[in-house]
Design a protein around this motif. Structure first.
Motif, PDB file in Angstrom:
ATOM      1  N   ILE A 150      36.464  45.534 -39.725  1.00 49.04           N
ATOM      2  CA  ILE A 150      37.402  45.238 -40.357  1.00 49.04           C
ATOM      3  C   ILE A 150      36.205  44.734 -41.776  1.00 49.04           C
ATOM      4  CG2 ILE A 150      37.920  42.778 -40.728  1.00 49.04           C
ATOM      5  CD1 ILE A 150      38.804  43.438 -37.777  1.00 49.04           C
ATOM      6  N   ALA A 151      36.649  44.616 -43.066  1.00 49.63           N
ATOM      7  CA  ALA A 151      36.215  44.648 -44.376  1.00 49.63           C
ATOM      8  C   ALA A 151      36.832  42.784 -45.064  1.00 49.63           C
ATOM      9  CB  ALA A 151      36.416  45.831 -45.182  1.00 49.63           C
ATOM     10  N   HIS A 152      37.516  42.793 -44.521  1.00 51.68           N
ATOM     11  CA  HIS A 152      37.876  41.287 -45.316  1.00 51.68           C
ATOM     12  C   HIS A 152      38.001  40.335 -43.510  1.00 51.68           C
ATOM     13  CE1 HIS A 152      39.510  43.125 -48.522  1.00 51.68           C
ATOM     14  NE2 HIS A 152      40.172  44.001 -47.581  1.00 51.68           N
ATOM     15  N   SER A 153      37.196  39.271 -44.648  1.00 50.71           N
ATOM     16  CA  SER A 153      37.326  38.052 -43.627  1.00 50.71           C
ATOM     17  C   SER A 153      37.554  37.303 -43.847  1.00 50.71           C
ATOM     18  CB  SER A 153      35.100  38.282 -42.999  1.00 50.71           C
ATOM     19  OG  SER A 153      34.390  38.244 -44.131  1.00 50.71           O
ATOM     20  N   LEU A 154      38.258  35.839 -43.079  1.00 49.64           N
ATOM     21  CA  LEU A 154      38.222  34.826 -43.324  1.00 49.64           C
ATOM     22  C   LEU A 154      37.409  34.007 -42.892  1.00 49.64           C
ATOM     23  CD1 LEU A 154      40.318  32.356 -44.806  1.00 49.64           C
ATOM     24  CD2 LEU A 154      41.438  32.915 -43.477  1.00 49.64           C
ATOM     25  N   LEU A 155      36.372  32.262 -43.211  1.00 51.15           N
ATOM     26  CA  LEU A 155      36.066  32.107 -41.707  1.00 51.15           C
ATOM     27  C   LEU A 155      36.655  30.311 -42.262  1.00 51.15           C
ATOM     28  CD1 LEU A 155      33.332  31.856 -40.637  1.00 51.15           C
ATOM     29  CD2 LEU A 155      32.135  30.334 -42.670  1.00 51.15           C
ATOM     30  N   ILE A 156      36.326  29.515 -41.133  1.00 49.85           N
ATOM     31  CA  ILE A 156      36.976  28.425 -41.157  1.00 49.85           C
ATOM     32  C   ILE A 156      35.603  27.779 -40.766  1.00 49.85           C
ATOM     33  CG2 ILE A 156      39.252  26.887 -40.180  1.00 49.85           C
ATOM     34  CD1 ILE A 156      39.685  28.895 -41.489  1.00 49.85           C
ATOM     35  N   ALA A 157      35.677  26.335 -41.285  1.00 48.86           N
ATOM     36  CA  ALA A 157      33.814  26.216 -41.646  1.00 48.86           C
ATOM     37  C   ALA A 157      34.302  24.563 -41.003  1.00 48.86           C
ATOM     38  CB  ALA A 157      33.000  26.456 -42.772  1.00 48.86           C
ATOM     39  N   THR A 158      33.334  24.073 -41.032  1.00 46.67           N
ATOM     40  CA  THR A 158      33.316  22.403 -40.311  1.00 46.67           C
ATOM     41  C   THR A 158      31.736  21.814 -40.673  1.00 46.67           C
ATOM     42  OG1 THR A 158      34.071  20.616 -39.876  1.00 46.67           O
ATOM     43  CG2 THR A 158      33.325  21.833 -37.853  1.00 46.67           C
ATOM     44  N   THR A 159      31.438  20.210 -40.506  1.00 48.39           N
ATOM     45  CA  THR A 159      30.186  20.024 -40.685  1.00 48.39           C
ATOM     46  C   THR A 159      29.803  20.270 -38.608  1.00 48.39           C
ATOM     47  OG1 THR A 159      31.071  18.243 -40.285  1.00 48.39           O
ATOM     48  CG2 THR A 159      30.352  18.407 -41.931  1.00 48.39           C
ATOM     49  N   GLN A 160      28.554  19.880 -38.314  1.00 47.79           N
ATOM     50  CA  GLN A 160      28.667  20.253 -36.904  1.00 47.79           C
ATOM     51  C   GLN A 160      28.623  18.068 -36.387  1.00 47.79           C
ATOM     52  OE1 GLN A 160      24.502  19.855 -35.027  1.00 47.79           O
ATOM     53  NE2 GLN A 160      25.257  22.227 -34.641  1.00 47.79           N
ATOM     54  N   GLU A 161      28.719  17.587 -36.879  1.00 51.49           N
ATOM     55  CA  GLU A 161      29.160  16.631 -36.892  1.00 51.49           C
ATOM     56  C   GLU A 161      30.529  16.498 -35.687  1.00 51.49           C
ATOM     57  OE1 GLU A 161      29.601  11.804 -38.207  1.00 51.49           O
ATOM     58  OE2 GLU A 161      28.722  13.228 -40.037  1.00 51.49           O
ATOM     59  N   LEU A 162      31.386  16.963 -36.750  1.00 50.17           N
ATOM     60  CA  LEU A 162      32.871  17.330 -36.186  1.00 50.17           C
ATOM     61  C   LEU A 162      33.136  18.313 -35.604  1.00 50.17           C
ATOM     62  CD1 LEU A 162      34.871  17.034 -39.984  1.00 50.17           C
ATOM     63  CD2 LEU A 162      35.399  15.576 -38.315  1.00 50.17           C
ATOM     64  N   GLN A 163      32.214  19.128 -35.620  1.00 51.87           N
ATOM     65  CA  GLN A 163      32.593  19.477 -34.210  1.00 51.87           C
ATOM     66  C   GLN A 163      31.869  18.939 -33.003  1.00 51.87           C
ATOM     67  OE1 GLN A 163      29.479  22.801 -36.278  1.00 51.87           O
ATOM     68  NE2 GLN A 163      30.236  24.433 -34.779  1.00 51.87           N
ATOM     69  N   ILE A 164      30.676  18.572 -32.985  1.00 55.03           N
ATOM     70  CA  ILE A 164      30.658  17.495 -31.712  1.00 55.03           C
ATOM     71  C   ILE A 164      32.115  17.099 -30.832  1.00 55.03           C
ATOM     72  CG2 ILE A 164      29.271  16.060 -31.279  1.00 55.03           C
ATOM     73  CD1 ILE A 164      26.468  17.714 -32.901  1.00 55.03           C
ATOM     74  N   GLN A 165      32.272  16.020 -32.139  1.00 53.39           N
ATOM     75  CA  GLN A 165      33.499  15.342 -32.144  1.00 53.39           C
ATOM     76  C   GLN A 165      35.148  16.142 -31.755  1.00 53.39           C
ATOM     77  OE1 GLN A 165      34.673  13.087 -35.541  1.00 53.39           O
ATOM     78  NE2 GLN A 165      32.541  12.315 -35.934  1.00 53.39           N
ATOM     79  N   ARG A 166      34.802  17.255 -31.929  1.00 54.11           N
ATOM     80  CA  ARG A 166      36.268  17.565 -31.657  1.00 54.11           C
ATOM     81  C   ARG A 166      36.094  18.339 -30.324  1.00 54.11           C
ATOM     82  NH1 ARG A 166      37.160  20.627 -37.260  1.00 54.11           N
ATOM     83  NH2 ARG A 166      37.708  19.078 -38.042  1.00 54.11           N
ATOM     84  N   LEU A 167      34.559  19.123 -30.051  1.00 60.81           N
ATOM     85  CA  LEU A 167      34.750  19.424 -29.012  1.00 60.81           C
ATOM     86  C   LEU A 167      34.058  18.551 -27.586  1.00 60.81           C
ATOM     87  CD1 LEU A 167      32.114  22.588 -29.681  1.00 60.81           C
ATOM     88  CD2 LEU A 167      34.269  22.376 -28.538  1.00 60.81           C
ATOM     89  N   LYS A 168      33.902  17.085 -28.071  1.00 59.66           N
ATOM     90  CA  LYS A 168      33.740  16.347 -27.076  1.00 59.66           C
ATOM     91  C   LYS A 168      35.033  15.747 -26.707  1.00 59.66           C
ATOM     92  CE  LYS A 168      30.458  13.384 -27.509  1.00 59.66           C
ATOM     93  NZ  LYS A 168      29.225  12.092 -28.009  1.00 59.66           N
ATOM     94  N   LYS A 169      35.646  15.110 -27.091  1.00 61.74           N
ATOM     95  CA  LYS A 169      37.267  15.038 -27.280  1.00 61.74           C
ATOM     96  C   LYS A 169      38.075  16.211 -26.530  1.00 61.74           C
ATOM     97  CE  LYS A 169      41.364  13.041 -29.647  1.00 61.74           C
ATOM     98  NZ  LYS A 169      41.525  12.558 -30.846  1.00 61.74           N
ATOM     99  N   ARG A 170      37.956  17.529 -26.722  1.00 60.89           N
ATOM    100  CA  ARG A 170      39.330  18.707 -26.703  1.00 60.89           C
ATOM    101  C   ARG A 170      38.826  19.189 -24.465  1.00 60.89           C
ATOM    102  NH1 ARG A 170      38.286  24.233 -29.588  1.00 60.89           N
ATOM    103  NH2 ARG A 170      36.775  24.739 -27.979  1.00 60.89           N
ATOM    104  N   ASP A 171      37.478  19.351 -24.873  1.00 58.50           N
ATOM    105  CA  ASP A 171      36.895  19.955 -23.413  1.00 58.50           C
ATOM    106  C   ASP A 171      36.518  18.937 -22.920  1.00 58.50           C
ATOM    107  OD1 ASP A 171      37.756  22.391 -24.529  1.00 58.50           O
ATOM    108  OD2 ASP A 171      36.103  23.029 -25.441  1.00 58.50           O
ATOM    109  N   SER A 172      36.579  18.101 -22.818  1.00 60.38           N
ATOM    110  CA  SER A 172      35.644  16.735 -22.410  1.00 60.38           C
ATOM    111  C   SER A 172      34.326  17.360 -21.673  1.00 60.38           C
ATOM    112  CB  SER A 172      36.319  16.215 -20.759  1.00 60.38           C
ATOM    113  OG  SER A 172      37.629  15.885 -21.621  1.00 60.38           O
ATOM    114  N   LEU A 173      33.203  17.658 -22.819  1.00 57.72           N
ATOM    115  CA  LEU A 173      31.978  18.015 -22.725  1.00 57.72           C
ATOM    116  C   LEU A 173      30.850  16.514 -23.111  1.00 57.72           C
ATOM    117  CD1 LEU A 173      32.167  21.607 -24.407  1.00 57.72           C
ATOM    118  CD2 LEU A 173      32.431  20.959 -22.143  1.00 57.72           C
TER     119      LEU A 173
END
Length: 197
Positions: free
Chosen positions: A124-147
């Motif tokens: 696949i030659a073309h790519s679209l990346l969705i990025a964020t801060t690590q702080e937001l990754q941690i917040q979202r995953l703790k909330k979403r997956d109860s980790l």
């Protein structure tokens, strides 16, 4: 074989890739989802996965409990690699089958592959990346997956750093604000930056 009309959709865990995939479907685009395929492949590969990791990964329904398996493989990189050896060839084969069907339509479509940059073996030659801060990754995953924070960080570290992916991607959407701003960013990409075939 090259997937001419495909655009790889990727991002770090908790970066908002699934939200983008849902929006793309709303806008009428086909999105092939590696995670959905992985779930199916995991169920179909139950015998070999249980042979490797033992009956403790099974839930009360007799199926593989993804959370139990996740705890094991995200704690040991070598075990994660062993799981990938079992699953990844089958996941890749199914993605390519679905992608080839889309190629016949000769219109852009997206292939949602969390580990697109890590694998490096998709045509696949073309790519679209969705990025964020690590702080937001941690917040979202703790909330979403109860980790726990420790579990979240081990999952983030199991992937290539987002900074590295930013350099490799054709286009980056930063997901650090509201859903509305994310939607506007995506619409801008589709309007002005979607590859012309």
């Amino acid at each position: 074989m090259s997937l001419k009309y495909a655009i790889a959709l990727s991002g770090g865990i908790g970066s908002g890739k699934s939200t983008i995939a849902s929006l793309l479907r709303l806008y009428g685009y086909c999105v092939i989802c590696a995670d959905s395929i992985a779930h199916k492949v995991l169920d179909e590969s139950k015998e070999s996965v249980v042979a490797k990791f033992g009956n403790e990964i099974l839930g009360s329904d007799g199926k593989i409990a993804r959370k139990k398996l996740g705890k094991i493989v995200f704690s040991h990189a070598s075990l994660r690699k062993e799981l990938e050896v079992i699953l990844h060839p089958k996941i890749r084969a199914e993605i390519l089958i679905q992608a080839q069907a889309q190629e016949l339509k000769k219109i852009p479509y997206f292939v949602d592959i969390p580990l697109f940059f890590e694998c490096g073996d998709y045509p696949i030659a073309h790519s679209l990346l969705i990025a964020t801060t690590q702080e937001l990754q941690i917040q979202r995953l703790k909330k979403r997956d109860s980790l726990s924070e420790k579990e979240v960080i081990s999952r983030i570290k199991a992937q290539m750093p987002l900074e590295q992916k930013r350099v490799m991607a054709d286009y980056v959407i930063e997901n650090c604000g509201s859903l509305e701003s994310l939607q506007q960013e995506l619409e801008c990409y589709l309007r002005e930056h979607l590859p012309q075939f």
